[in-house]
Design an enzyme around this catalytic site. Structure first.
Site, PDB file in Angstrom:
ATOM      1  N   LYS A  14       0.826  -1.214   0.000  1.00 52.67           N
ATOM      2  CA  LYS A  14       0.000   0.000   0.000  1.00 52.67           C
ATOM      3  C   LYS A  14       0.860   1.263   0.000  1.00 52.67           C
ATOM      4  O   LYS A  14       0.625   2.188  -0.782  1.00 52.67           O
ATOM      5  CB  LYS A  14      -0.939   0.030   1.219  1.00 52.67           C
ATOM      6  N   ARG A  89      -9.570   0.359   9.091  1.00 51.47           N
ATOM      7  CA  ARG A  89      -9.121  -1.010   9.357  1.00 51.47           C
ATOM      8  C   ARG A  89     -10.128  -1.782  10.183  1.00 51.47           C
ATOM      9  O   ARG A  89      -9.893  -2.960  10.484  1.00 51.47           O
ATOM     10  CB  ARG A  89      -7.808  -0.952  10.130  1.00 51.47           C
ATOM     11  N   ARG A 128      11.524  -6.678   4.446  1.00 55.27           N
ATOM     12  CA  ARG A 128      11.476  -5.261   4.796  1.00 55.27           C
ATOM     13  C   ARG A 128      12.075  -5.035   6.187  1.00 55.27           C
ATOM     14  O   ARG A 128      12.730  -4.033   6.438  1.00 55.27           O
ATOM     15  CB  ARG A 128      10.021  -4.770   4.747  1.00 55.27           C
ATOM     16  N   ARG A 134      11.821  -1.426  11.393  1.00 51.05           N
ATOM     17  CA  ARG A 134      10.518  -1.630  12.039  1.00 51.05           C
ATOM     18  C   ARG A 134      10.517  -2.932  12.832  1.00 51.05           C
ATOM     19  O   ARG A 134      10.587  -4.017  12.250  1.00 51.05           O
ATOM     20  CB  ARG A 134       9.410  -1.670  10.982  1.00 51.05           C
ATOM     21  N   ARG A 146      -0.448  -9.743  13.036  1.00 57.24           N
ATOM     22  CA  ARG A 146      -1.007  -8.662  12.210  1.00 57.24           C
ATOM     23  C   ARG A 146      -1.878  -9.218  11.091  1.00 57.24           C
ATOM     24  O   ARG A 146      -2.937  -8.667  10.781  1.00 57.24           O
ATOM     25  CB  ARG A 146       0.125  -7.807  11.630  1.00 57.24           C
TER      26      ARG A 146
END
Ligand code: ADP
Length: 191
Positions: A14, A89, A128, A134, A146
């Protein structure tokens, strides 16, 4: 106004795609994840609160997230439109967004959902995590959580927007450029 909801599970791309779309369509990009992370970096009260949820892979409570998003929209009063990335969400967030935009005489134009299978998501997020710093991308357990939260609370929004004839699925696997082309084709057909 063109108000796009860019949708998809964690790792669907996204943020990457939103950055490309804002340039082409001159929209304001609002990523709730990015706003939370910048608050964490700046050490605000909101950041501290958000961190306690994000570190577990849980959602930040609706009232906090909704209030923050509305403030961001209000502070961009000259925007031609928005790309909402990571919001809504939950059903409560989607309902709040409809009511809020309607109070401004506008609405969600449509939802574009990036479709990516779960194995690919986990691979992308761990990759990532090696470079992004992160913490929520570096632990397979948090990533699974998640994705589970997405399945349990977020995926239902496809039906929410489909019921308003505003849901469009887009292939989220392939080159970044080919996915952008798919998104642009959908936008150009719909507006
Ligand atoms: P990703 O889509 O890769 O999970 P995001 O940057 O969109 O990453 O979100 C990171 C985290 O921020 C989420 O796991 C969640 O804890 C929090 N968050 C982001 N958007 C929302 C939202 N709309 N409602 C509640 N929590 C959110």
């Amino acid at each position: 106004m063109l108000n796009l909801v860019l949708f998809g599970p964690p790792g669907a791309g996204k943020g990457t795609q939103a950055a490309r779309l804002v340039e082409k369509y001159h929209l304001v990009h609002l990523s709730t994840g990015d706003i939370f992370r910048s608050n964490i970096k700046e050490g605000t009260d909101l950041g501290q609160l958000a961190k306690s949820y994000i570190d577990k892979g849980a959602l930040v409570p609706d009232e906090v997230t909704i209030g923050m998003l509305e403030a961001e929209v209000n502070s961009n009063s000259n925007a031609k439109g928005f790309i909402f990335d990571g919001f809504p969400r939950t059903s409560a967030q989607a309902e709040a967004l409809d009511a809020f935009l309607s109070s401004k005489d506008t609405e969600v134009s449509f939802m574009l959902a990036l479709e990516v299978d779960e194995n690919e998501l986990i691979t992308r997020l761990l990759e990532r995590g090696k470079s992004s710093g992160r913490a929520d991308d570096q632990d397979a357990g948090i990533i699974k959580n998640r994705i589970q939260v997405y399945e349990n609370e977020t995926a239902v929004l496809k039906t929410y927007y489909a019921n308003q004839n505003k849901f469009f699925g887009i292939e989220g696997v392939g080159s970044i450029e080919s996915i952008t082309l798919g998104l642009c084709k959908a936008i150009d057909t719909l507006v």
